[in-house]
Scaffold this motif. Structure first.
Motif, PDB file in Angstrom:
ATOM      1  N   ASN A 293       0.725  -1.124  -0.158  1.00  9.95           N
ATOM      2  CA  ASN A 293       0.066  -0.068   0.053  1.00  9.95           C
ATOM      3  C   ASN A 293       0.761   1.147  -0.015  1.00  9.95           C
ATOM      4  O   ASN A 293       1.581   1.385   1.094  1.00  9.95           O
ATOM      5  CB  ASN A 293      -1.117  -0.068   1.218  1.00  9.95           C
ATOM      6  N   PRO A 294       0.816   1.954  -1.056  1.00  9.99           N
ATOM      7  CA  PRO A 294       0.187   2.110  -2.272  1.00  9.99           C
ATOM      8  C   PRO A 294       0.357   0.783  -2.987  1.00  9.99           C
ATOM      9  O   PRO A 294       1.510   0.078  -3.179  1.00  9.99           O
ATOM     10  CB  PRO A 294       0.457   3.149  -3.088  1.00  9.99           C
ATOM     11  N   PHE A 295      -0.457   0.528  -3.973  1.00  8.48           N
ATOM     12  CA  PHE A 295      -0.313  -0.828  -4.711  1.00  8.48           C
ATOM     13  C   PHE A 295      -0.736  -0.327  -6.103  1.00  8.48           C
ATOM     14  O   PHE A 295      -1.371   0.513  -6.322  1.00  8.48           O
ATOM     15  CB  PHE A 295      -1.253  -1.972  -4.374  1.00  8.48           C
ATOM     16  N   ASN A 296      -0.341  -1.251  -7.067  1.00  5.52           N
ATOM     17  CA  ASN A 296      -0.516  -1.518  -8.496  1.00  5.52           C
ATOM     18  C   ASN A 296      -0.135  -2.524  -9.234  1.00  5.52           C
ATOM     19  O   ASN A 296       0.891  -2.820  -9.173  1.00  5.52           O
ATOM     20  CB  ASN A 296       0.324  -0.075  -9.135  1.00  5.52           C
ATOM     21  N   PRO A 297      -1.050  -3.462  -9.547  1.00 10.53           N
ATOM     22  CA  PRO A 297      -2.498  -3.286  -9.731  1.00 10.53           C
ATOM     23  C   PRO A 297      -3.277  -4.142  -8.725  1.00 10.53           C
ATOM     24  O   PRO A 297      -4.407  -4.143  -8.521  1.00 10.53           O
ATOM     25  CB  PRO A 297      -2.906  -3.679 -10.977  1.00 10.53           C
ATOM     26  N   GLU A 298      -2.366  -4.967  -8.015  1.00 12.02           N
ATOM     27  CA  GLU A 298      -2.769  -5.890  -6.997  1.00 12.02           C
ATOM     28  C   GLU A 298      -2.259  -5.628  -5.695  1.00 12.02           C
ATOM     29  O   GLU A 298      -1.273  -5.321  -5.344  1.00 12.02           O
ATOM     30  CB  GLU A 298      -2.493  -7.249  -7.341  1.00 12.02           C
TER      31      GLU A 298
ATOM     32  N   GLN B  47      -6.003 -14.438   3.547  1.00  9.84           N
ATOM     33  CA  GLN B  47      -5.384 -13.502   2.790  1.00  9.84           C
ATOM     34  C   GLN B  47      -6.431 -13.245   1.547  1.00  9.84           C
ATOM     35  O   GLN B  47      -6.781 -14.593   1.005  1.00  9.84           O
ATOM     36  CB  GLN B  47      -4.164 -13.652   2.345  1.00  9.84           C
ATOM     37  N   VAL B  48      -6.833 -12.350   1.001  1.00 16.31           N
ATOM     38  CA  VAL B  48      -7.649 -12.129  -0.179  1.00 16.31           C
ATOM     39  C   VAL B  48      -6.933 -11.194  -1.205  1.00 16.31           C
ATOM     40  O   VAL B  48      -6.414 -10.125  -0.713  1.00 16.31           O
ATOM     41  CB  VAL B  48      -8.873 -11.465   0.033  1.00 16.31           C
ATOM     42  N   ASN B  49      -6.782 -11.706  -2.307  1.00 15.77           N
ATOM     43  CA  ASN B  49      -5.962 -11.034  -3.353  1.00 15.77           C
ATOM     44  C   ASN B  49      -6.873  -9.775  -3.860  1.00 15.77           C
ATOM     45  O   ASN B  49      -8.376 -10.318  -4.211  1.00 15.77           O
ATOM     46  CB  ASN B  49      -5.554 -11.820  -4.420  1.00 15.77           C
ATOM     47  N   PHE B  50      -6.589  -8.487  -4.380  1.00 16.60           N
ATOM     48  CA  PHE B  50      -7.637  -7.781  -4.881  1.00 16.60           C
ATOM     49  C   PHE B  50      -7.026  -7.043  -6.023  1.00 16.60           C
ATOM     50  O   PHE B  50      -5.812  -6.564  -5.784  1.00 16.60           O
ATOM     51  CB  PHE B  50      -7.770  -6.503  -3.771  1.00 16.60           C
TER      52      PHE B  50
ATOM     53  N   SER C  11      -6.417   5.382 -10.501  1.00 17.66           N
ATOM     54  CA  SER C  11      -5.810   5.893  -9.442  1.00 17.66           C
ATOM     55  C   SER C  11      -6.509   6.467  -8.206  1.00 17.66           C
ATOM     56  O   SER C  11      -7.523   7.357  -8.738  1.00 17.66           O
ATOM     57  CB  SER C  11      -4.534   6.625  -9.958  1.00 17.66           C
ATOM     58  N   GLY C  12      -6.623   6.268  -6.844  1.00 19.59           N
ATOM     59  CA  GLY C  12      -6.922   6.834  -5.893  1.00 19.59           C
ATOM     60  C   GLY C  12      -7.225   6.112  -4.609  1.00 19.59           C
ATOM     61  O   GLY C  12      -6.485   5.143  -4.505  1.00 19.59           O
TER      62      GLY C  12
ATOM     63  N   LYS D  63      -7.957   1.890   4.821  1.00 15.28           N
ATOM     64  CA  LYS D  63      -7.766   2.790   3.453  1.00 15.28           C
ATOM     65  C   LYS D  63      -6.723   2.087   2.591  1.00 15.28           C
ATOM     66  O   LYS D  63      -5.756   1.533   3.282  1.00 15.28           O
ATOM     67  CB  LYS D  63      -7.474   4.284   3.860  1.00 15.28           C
ATOM     68  N   MET D  64      -6.873   2.129   1.593  1.00  8.82           N
ATOM     69  CA  MET D  64      -5.903   1.694   0.424  1.00  8.82           C
ATOM     70  C   MET D  64      -5.881   2.485  -0.537  1.00  8.82           C
ATOM     71  O   MET D  64      -6.520   3.149  -0.926  1.00  8.82           O
ATOM     72  CB  MET D  64      -6.112   0.111  -0.138  1.00  8.82           C
ATOM     73  N   ILE D  65      -4.427   2.823  -1.309  1.00 13.05           N
ATOM     74  CA  ILE D  65      -4.213   3.717  -2.545  1.00 13.05           C
ATOM     75  C   ILE D  65      -3.812   3.057  -3.542  1.00 13.05           C
ATOM     76  O   ILE D  65      -2.785   2.055  -3.445  1.00 13.05           O
ATOM     77  CB  ILE D  65      -3.227   4.771  -1.918  1.00 13.05           C
TER      78      ILE D  65
END
Length: 122
Positions: A46-51, A90-93, A100-101, A117-119
């Motif tokens: 976190n922040p992440f891109n894309p998972e 654990q869950v992958n998102f 972005s946001g 919160k996650m970014i």
């Protein structure tokens, strides 16, 4: 789909276990003593891109719901909606289709309710 881990090593990969190991103070881990409460942990990375991975623990069997919302509170995804036994999960998102946001994830398990919160940075 969430995955359950029977060993805390998978769950605490970059946290408590490695910190103690770095200090040469690992004395052992009692699995049963780790699950004393419900807990929703900060997603990683976190922040992440894309998972990213969202982790949580349950101290008893419960109907579990894990949702993702945007900054305005609009429901975007249901990641978990099932009865689960006590344990670490654990869950992958995957946020590939999102902009972005800032986003929020919410865990409901019985009377337990928590939001983090996650970014997403693309």
């Amino acid at each position: 789909t969430s995955t359950r881990s029977n060993t805390p090593d998978n769950f605490y990969g970059w946290g408590i276990i490695n910190t103690l190991a770095a200090l040469n103070q690992v004395t052992g881990v009692n699995e049963n003593s780790l699950i004393k409460d419900f807990n929703l942990f900060q997603n990683y990375p976190n922040p992440f891109n894309p998972e990213t991975i969202i982790s949580y623990q349950l101290n008893s069997d419960n109907n579990v719901k894990l949702f993702v919302y945007d900054l305005l509170g609009n429901h975007l995804a249901t990641l978990v909606n099932e009865n689960q036994p006590a344990g670490f999960y654990q869950v992958n998102f995957d946020g590939r289709i999102l902009s972005s946001g800032t986003y929020f994830y919410r865990l409901q398990a019985g009377s337990y309710n928590e939001i983090k919160k996650m970014i997403l940075l693309k």
